[in-house]
Design an enzyme around this catalytic site. Structure first.
Site, PDB file in Angstrom:
ATOM      1  N   TRP A 102       0.846  -1.039   0.026  1.00 24.97           N
ATOM      2  CA  TRP A 102       0.088  -0.199   0.007  1.00 24.97           C
ATOM      3  C   TRP A 102       0.847   1.230  -0.025  1.00 24.97           C
ATOM      4  CZ3 TRP A 102      -4.288  -1.024  -1.889  1.00 24.97           C
ATOM      5  CH2 TRP A 102      -4.931  -2.441  -1.649  1.00 24.97           C
ATOM      6  N   ASP A 172      -1.677   6.660   6.494  1.00 24.36           N
ATOM      7  CA  ASP A 172      -2.767   5.832   5.930  1.00 24.36           C
ATOM      8  C   ASP A 172      -3.130   4.935   6.980  1.00 24.36           C
ATOM      9  OD1 ASP A 172      -4.475   3.721   5.149  1.00 24.36           O
ATOM     10  OD2 ASP A 172      -2.865   3.350   3.029  1.00 24.36           O
ATOM     11  N   LYS A 196     -12.634  -1.961   7.547  1.00 23.30           N
ATOM     12  CA  LYS A 196     -11.908  -2.860   8.613  1.00 23.30           C
ATOM     13  C   LYS A 196     -12.497  -2.494   9.839  1.00 23.30           C
ATOM     14  CE  LYS A 196      -8.047  -2.440   5.155  1.00 23.30           C
ATOM     15  NZ  LYS A 196      -8.317  -3.708   4.310  1.00 23.30           N
TER      16      LYS A 196
END
Ligand code: PMP
Length: 360
Positions: A102, A172, A196
């Site tokens: 990511w 992030d 999540k």
């Protein structure tokens, strides 16, 4: 009805009381005669939902008044572009730390808009640790420093945040927001896809210091400009109403559990059950350096691919699903987000113990 223990990395398990409330309110949301999916985003009922969601996340995370909370679309992936478009507008340079797939995507996107300096990387060791970061590694003129606070695929998290001085820290936080306490003041911007610890996919939460808003480069599409959404209270256009509603229910659930301090203690205990087993197992091994281990995503491996496959299919037969690791790490990954009940973690460790006895 039978529910499984879902160890998916995301979209992932949601708290059962949240799903129950959503089911109860599905056809007639609090006397409106409509579901939340069917109501205008300008209606008083939805205004109350989005305002409550914002108030609750502010309370849970201790978000100060000089930070905006935005409910956006496009996932964390959209933020890979929005962050540089809005923030890489001073020196045109930003520092990034490469701690996984990511981070790499964030870096690739930012490179389209300015000069990206990758100050450190753990790629050489399959991202199994977080690189040591000292203040002198950062460019004092950089527009921001970007980190991925928890690396969903590799199962690492920053045990300590880097010290970046005056340079805003951007994180992030997709896979560990609301899982542990953070001092929001240490960040210029935090972003997280919801799927999540927040709710269903579709909404992305951005927490950003207000003075960092309003400097987007001219070519920035209106929808990619933080100012557009900050000015409109996240109602510039139709927001992901239902995802915001479920997020509100999740925030209420976290608050009822005792807030983030309480949930962090639960999360640490759940993760410790798995790591303690892994560290003492002659058969299973953890893949991450102890200091940098995530309490949300726990990758682990068995000695052979055949054993990994057998473990995963045996788990599914016992009602424990989505334990297959990401292809770049192999083996298994147990994602144990806030909503994973302790019972699910205990069941997993029990199964691991039995598997070990049978295969040693
Ligand atoms: N960052 C991290 C740390 C992630 O785990 C993910 C998705 N799992 C993303 C970014 C991408 O998020 P999205 O799918 O919401 O764009």
């Amino acid at each position: 009805m039978s529910r499984v223990y879902n160890f998916s990395a995301g979209p992932s398990v949601l708290p059962e009381p949240v799903l129950e409330t959503a089911a109860e309110e599905m056809l007639d949301y609090r006397g409106t005669g409509t579901s939340v999916m069917e109501m205008s985003h300008r209606s008083p009922a939805f205004k109350d939902i989005i305002d409550s969601a914002e108030a609750l996340i502010r309370e849970l995370m201790g978000i100060p008044e000089d930070y905006a909370v935005l409910f956006l679309q496009g996932g964390a992936s959209c933020q890979f572009a929005m962050v540089p478009l809005n923030l890489m507008t001073g020196s045109g340079r930003a520092d990034y730390v490469n701690t996984g797939a990511w981070s790499k995507k964030a870096i690739a996107e930012a490179k389209r808009y300015g000069t990206v300096n990758v100050v450190a990387s753990s790629e050489g060791k399959t991202f199994s640790y977080i690189p040591e970061l000292t203040r002198d590694m950062f460019d004092p003129e950089a527009d921001y420093v970007h980190i991925t606070s928890n690396n969903t695929i590799y199962g690492t998290r920053y045990a300590q945040l880097p010290e970046t001085g005056e340079v805003p820290l951007v994180a992030d936080m997709s896979s560990n927001i609301l899982s542990q306490e953070y001092d929001v003041r240490k960040f210029g911007c935090i972003y997280a896809g919801a799927q999540k610890n927040i709710g269903p996919a579709g909404v992305t939460v951005v927490v950003i210091r207000k003075d960092l808003i309003g400097n987007a480069r001219d070519i920035t599409p209106t929808m990619f400009n933080y100012q557009t959404h900050a000015k409109a209270g996240s109602l510039f256009n139709t927001p992901p109403c239902y995802s915001i509603y479920i997020a509100k229910l999740v925030f209420e659930w976290v608050k009822k559990l005792g807030g983030i301090t309480a949930i962090q203690a639960i999360n640490e205990e759940k993760a410790a059950l798995v790591y303690a087993f892994l560290d003492n197992s002659p058969l299973f091994s953890a893949t991450v350096e102890p200091r940098d281990r995530s309490i949300m995503n726990i990758p682990f491996v068995l000695p052979t691919d055949d054993l990994n496959a057998e473990f995963i299919s045996g788990a599914a037969n016992r009602g424990m699903i989505n334990l297959k690791g990401h292809r770049s790490v192999g083996g298994m990954r147990a994602s144990i987000y806030n909503a994973m009940p302790r019972k699910g973690v205990v069941a997993l460790v029990e199964y691991m113990k039995n598997f070990e006895i049978e295969n040693s």
